[in-house]
Design a protein around this motif. Sequence first.
Motif, PDB file in Angstrom:
ATOM      1  N   THR A 187     -28.923  -3.928  47.795  1.00 22.70           N
ATOM      2  CA  THR A 187     -28.605  -3.474  47.002  1.00 22.70           C
ATOM      3  C   THR A 187     -26.974  -2.817  47.445  1.00 22.70           C
ATOM      4  O   THR A 187     -26.668  -2.022  48.482  1.00 22.70           O
ATOM      5  N   LEU A 188     -25.947  -2.747  45.765  1.00 20.34           N
ATOM      6  CA  LEU A 188     -24.862  -1.631  45.938  1.00 20.34           C
ATOM      7  C   LEU A 188     -24.969  -0.837  45.127  1.00 20.34           C
ATOM      8  O   LEU A 188     -25.349  -1.189  44.012  1.00 20.34           O
ATOM      9  N   VAL A 189     -24.898   0.011  45.191  1.00 24.74           N
ATOM     10  CA  VAL A 189     -24.758   1.462  44.257  1.00 24.74           C
ATOM     11  C   VAL A 189     -23.338   2.038  44.656  1.00 24.74           C
ATOM     12  O   VAL A 189     -22.956   2.473  45.633  1.00 24.74           O
ATOM     13  N   VAL A 190     -22.513   1.560  43.375  1.00 29.23           N
ATOM     14  CA  VAL A 190     -21.508   2.757  43.035  1.00 29.23           C
ATOM     15  C   VAL A 190     -21.539   4.441  42.664  1.00 29.23           C
ATOM     16  O   VAL A 190     -22.452   4.316  41.456  1.00 29.23           O
ATOM     17  N   ASP A 191     -21.415   4.615  43.992  1.00 31.17           N
ATOM     18  CA  ASP A 191     -21.946   6.476  43.029  1.00 31.17           C
ATOM     19  C   ASP A 191     -20.414   7.291  42.071  1.00 31.17           C
ATOM     20  O   ASP A 191     -19.559   7.474  43.060  1.00 31.17           O
ATOM     21  N   LEU A 192     -20.300   7.315  41.404  1.00 26.89           N
ATOM     22  CA  LEU A 192     -19.124   7.518  40.169  1.00 26.89           C
ATOM     23  C   LEU A 192     -19.213   9.710  40.333  1.00 26.89           C
ATOM     24  O   LEU A 192     -18.959   9.343  39.307  1.00 26.89           O
ATOM     25  N   ALA A 193     -19.693   9.593  40.626  1.00 29.27           N
ATOM     26  CA  ALA A 193     -19.586  11.473  41.240  1.00 29.27           C
ATOM     27  C   ALA A 193     -17.903  11.580  41.459  1.00 29.27           C
ATOM     28  O   ALA A 193     -17.996  13.280  40.228  1.00 29.27           O
ATOM     29  N   GLU A 194     -17.442  11.643  41.663  1.00 20.91           N
ATOM     30  CA  GLU A 194     -16.099  11.948  42.355  1.00 20.91           C
ATOM     31  C   GLU A 194     -14.913  11.343  41.362  1.00 20.91           C
ATOM     32  O   GLU A 194     -14.126  11.444  41.810  1.00 20.91           O
ATOM     33  N   VAL A 195     -15.171  10.613  40.342  1.00 16.79           N
ATOM     34  CA  VAL A 195     -14.524   9.258  39.403  1.00 16.79           C
ATOM     35  C   VAL A 195     -14.158  10.402  38.483  1.00 16.79           C
ATOM     36  O   VAL A 195     -14.700  10.673  37.572  1.00 16.79           O
ATOM     37  N   GLU A 196     -12.845  10.715  38.250  1.00 15.40           N
ATOM     38  CA  GLU A 196     -12.537  11.613  37.412  1.00 15.40           C
ATOM     39  C   GLU A 196     -12.236  11.107  35.548  1.00 15.40           C
ATOM     40  O   GLU A 196     -12.038  11.212  35.324  1.00 15.40           O
ATOM     41  N   SER A 197     -11.448   9.419  36.096  1.00 17.63           N
ATOM     42  CA  SER A 197     -11.807   8.688  35.013  1.00 17.63           C
ATOM     43  C   SER A 197     -11.414   7.277  35.384  1.00 17.63           C
ATOM     44  O   SER A 197     -10.966   7.083  36.756  1.00 17.63           O
ATOM     45  N   ILE A 198     -11.991   6.085  34.528  1.00 18.96           N
ATOM     46  CA  ILE A 198     -11.786   5.013  34.833  1.00 18.96           C
ATOM     47  C   ILE A 198     -11.277   4.365  33.391  1.00 18.96           C
ATOM     48  O   ILE A 198     -10.957   5.094  32.704  1.00 18.96           O
ATOM     49  N   ASP A 199     -10.047   3.700  33.742  1.00 16.81           N
ATOM     50  CA  ASP A 199      -9.187   2.845  32.255  1.00 16.81           C
ATOM     51  C   ASP A 199     -10.284   1.126  32.205  1.00 16.81           C
ATOM     52  O   ASP A 199     -11.079   0.501  33.657  1.00 16.81           O
TER      53      ASP A 199
END
Length: 101
Positions: free
Chosen positions: A43-55
Amino acid sequence: MQAVLKCPQITVIRPQGCLNAVNALEFERDLTTALAQDHTSSTLVVDLAEVESIDSAGLMALVSALKLAGSLGRSLRLSSVSASIRIIFELTQLDRVFEIF
């Protein structure tokens, strides 16, 4: 740009800042490398807690990695998705495609 943590069955990637056209290729390369190199992790988990924005470019990097994970018999999951990022997943209906925790 990100930290990578490894447990016996899980690899966690923690991108930071903005996931956009400027860095989407690098992000996708990191996801691809994590999926292709570590065959002990299922399993690969992408932790987006520190992501401010995504396009759209950031979303496409995630979708490409999800397709690769599926072809390798592995799973890709998202965690710690902020409310503002979650809205983007809901508007694009990608919240139905990704497992989000």
